[in-house]
Design a protein around this motif. Structure first.
Motif, PDB file in Angstrom:
ATOM      1  N   ARG A  91       0.810  -1.215   0.000  1.00  0.00           N
ATOM      2  CA  ARG A  91       0.000   0.000   0.000  1.00  0.00           C
ATOM      3  C   ARG A  91       0.840   1.261   0.000  1.00  0.00           C
ATOM      4  O   ARG A  91       0.300   2.351  -0.199  1.00  0.00           O
ATOM      5  CB  ARG A  91      -0.941  -0.013   1.205  1.00  0.00           C
ATOM      6  N   THR A 180     -11.671  -1.801   0.141  1.00  0.00           N
ATOM      7  CA  THR A 180     -11.547  -0.550   0.894  1.00  0.00           C
ATOM      8  C   THR A 180     -10.468   0.358   0.320  1.00  0.00           C
ATOM      9  O   THR A 180     -10.408   1.540   0.672  1.00  0.00           O
ATOM     10  CB  THR A 180     -11.228  -0.817   2.373  1.00  0.00           C
ATOM     11  N   GLN A 181      -9.610  -0.176  -0.554  1.00  0.00           N
ATOM     12  CA  GLN A 181      -8.557   0.645  -1.150  1.00  0.00           C
ATOM     13  C   GLN A 181      -8.261   0.163  -2.558  1.00  0.00           C
ATOM     14  O   GLN A 181      -8.224  -1.045  -2.818  1.00  0.00           O
ATOM     15  CB  GLN A 181      -7.261   0.581  -0.326  1.00  0.00           C
ATOM     16  N   LYS A 183      -5.461   1.027  -5.740  1.00  0.00           N
ATOM     17  CA  LYS A 183      -4.205   1.721  -6.046  1.00  0.00           C
ATOM     18  C   LYS A 183      -3.820   1.445  -7.489  1.00  0.00           C
ATOM     19  O   LYS A 183      -3.830   0.304  -7.941  1.00  0.00           O
ATOM     20  CB  LYS A 183      -3.090   1.241  -5.113  1.00  0.00           C
ATOM     21  N   GLN A 221      -6.583  -4.006  -5.908  1.00  0.00           N
ATOM     22  CA  GLN A 221      -7.663  -3.722  -4.967  1.00  0.00           C
ATOM     23  C   GLN A 221      -7.428  -4.527  -3.690  1.00  0.00           C
ATOM     24  O   GLN A 221      -6.988  -5.672  -3.747  1.00  0.00           O
ATOM     25  CB  GLN A 221      -9.026  -4.044  -5.585  1.00  0.00           C
ATOM     26  N   ARG A 222      -7.717  -3.906  -2.528  1.00  0.00           N
ATOM     27  CA  ARG A 222      -7.468  -4.577  -1.250  1.00  0.00           C
ATOM     28  C   ARG A 222      -8.639  -4.380  -0.311  1.00  0.00           C
ATOM     29  O   ARG A 222      -9.354  -3.373  -0.384  1.00  0.00           O
ATOM     30  CB  ARG A 222      -6.176  -4.049  -0.609  1.00  0.00           C
ATOM     31  N   ASN A 223      -8.805  -5.349   0.588  1.00  0.00           N
ATOM     32  CA  ASN A 223      -9.838  -5.237   1.612  1.00  0.00           C
ATOM     33  C   ASN A 223      -9.262  -4.557   2.858  1.00  0.00           C
ATOM     34  O   ASN A 223      -8.126  -4.083   2.855  1.00  0.00           O
ATOM     35  CB  ASN A 223     -10.426  -6.613   1.943  1.00  0.00           C
ATOM     36  N   GLY A 226      -5.822  -5.419   4.086  1.00  0.00           N
ATOM     37  CA  GLY A 226      -4.679  -5.178   3.211  1.00  0.00           C
ATOM     38  C   GLY A 226      -4.416  -6.295   2.222  1.00  0.00           C
ATOM     39  O   GLY A 226      -3.360  -6.325   1.591  1.00  0.00           O
ATOM     40  N   ILE A 276     -15.089   2.494  -5.012  1.00  0.00           N
ATOM     41  CA  ILE A 276     -13.862   3.005  -4.392  1.00  0.00           C
ATOM     42  C   ILE A 276     -12.985   3.633  -5.469  1.00  0.00           C
ATOM     43  O   ILE A 276     -12.684   2.989  -6.482  1.00  0.00           O
ATOM     44  CB  ILE A 276     -13.093   1.887  -3.670  1.00  0.00           C
ATOM     45  N   SER A 278      -9.410   5.220  -6.818  1.00  0.00           N
ATOM     46  CA  SER A 278      -7.973   5.033  -6.604  1.00  0.00           C
ATOM     47  C   SER A 278      -7.281   6.369  -6.372  1.00  0.00           C
ATOM     48  O   SER A 278      -7.906   7.437  -6.425  1.00  0.00           O
ATOM     49  CB  SER A 278      -7.363   4.359  -7.836  1.00  0.00           C
ATOM     50  N   ASN A 279      -5.990   6.284  -6.130  1.00  0.00           N
ATOM     51  CA  ASN A 279      -5.137   7.463  -6.162  1.00  0.00           C
ATOM     52  C   ASN A 279      -5.107   8.043  -7.575  1.00  0.00           C
ATOM     53  O   ASN A 279      -5.513   7.393  -8.543  1.00  0.00           O
ATOM     54  CB  ASN A 279      -3.717   7.088  -5.733  1.00  0.00           C
TER      55      ASN A 279
END
Length: 290
Positions: A91, A180-181, A183, A221-223, A226, A276, A278-279
């Motif tokens: 991350r 949840t994330q 990137k 993609q991550r929960n 992580g 969700i 991303s950056n």
């Protein structure tokens, strides 16, 4: 578009091994030493070379290593140059964030001694790790890094195979969501003829590409734990390219965004998956030599 200042450090990155897509490496005997039980086996997962200007950093990523004890060794040419070495989870978006204490650092080796060695435990089957190399010396430095894992018994690393028809659902075997994330990052830069270079980031935080290059971006993609996890809908890629710097190629893999860089200019890229976002990656297509 606004350029965002991330600090005075040049960043680069590349993927050295991905067990989910096939990988190399060989199995060696146990590392000698009283602390290594005879039943344990050390397997080299990958190796990579690097060249860094003074005051710059790069990262090498490893996906989905087997559960066990990870170790990494870094060697370089000039003992007079200090080179620092870090391991973080996947991350961590950049070395500037690492320096600021915003990343989870799993192991670090700092100072003038060489070679550098890192070691930490991996208990997650779907982990992603970044290994950061920072040239704190006064001149350009070149070297190599090796990453391995020690497991209770031998392991088999998969070899690349053609994708068969009727491929199973890629979500199978992944931990559950929700996501949840998300990137995005530069996966590869082909300068022509399958010659690849590491991505580079300028002092303002913009990634640098050049006309004539073929660039692949990817999304992970991550929960909440992580882990790379299951998803519901494929990602949607969003690009702002007012300068017309890009020509977008099609892709059969929804987690990859492939482009040809055709003109100089500035563009921003982000993605969205299961609600969700991303950056944002700010990218400059510059003339060679800039």
């Amino acid at each position: 578009m606004n350029r965002r200042s991330l600090g005075r450090v040049v960043l680069g990155g590349s993927l050295i091994m991905s067990l989910s897509c096939g990988g190399g490496g060989g199995t060696s005997g146990p590392t000698p030493g009283a602390s290594t039980p005879a039943s344990q086996v050390r397997t080299v997962l990958g190796s990579s070379s690097f060249t860094l200007r003074a005051g710059s950093a790069t990262f090498k990523s490893i996906d989905n290593p087997p559960v066990g004890t990870m170790d990494a060794t870094l060697e370089w040419s000039n003992a007079g140059n200090r080179v620092d070495f870090y391991a973080t989870d996947g991350r961590c978006p950049g070395f500037v964030e690492l320096q600021a204490g915003h990343c989870t650092v799993l192991a670090r080796a700092e100072g003038s001694a060489k070679p550098k060695r890192l070691s930490f435990g991996n208990s997650a089957a779907n982990a992603v790790y970044n290994f950061w190399i920072y040239n704190a010396g006064t001149s350009e430095e070149s070297g190599a890094m090796e990453v391995a894992v020690t497991t209770s018994g031998p392991i088999s690393l998969p070899s690349p195979t053609p994708t068969p028809s009727g491929t199973p659902d890629p979500r199978a075997g992944l931990p559950p969501g929700p996501i949840t994330q998300a990137k995005i990052a530069i996966r590869s830069i082909d300068t022509g003829g399958f010659n690849y270079r590491d991505p580079q980031q300028d002092s303002a935080g913009n990634w640098i590409v050049y006309p004539g290059e073929f660039v692949v971006f990817d999304l992970s993609q991550r929960n909440g734990a992580g882990e790379k996890c299951q998803w519901i809908n494929d990602p949607e890629w969003l690009v702002e390219d007012e300068d017309g710097a890009l020509s977008v190629r099609g892709s059969s893999q929804p987690f990859l965004f492939r482009v040809d860089v055709v003109h100089k200019g500035y563009f921003e890229l982000k993605a969205r998956i299961d609600g969700i976002e991303s950056n944002i990656l700010p990218v400059i297509s510059a003339a060679h030599g800039q």
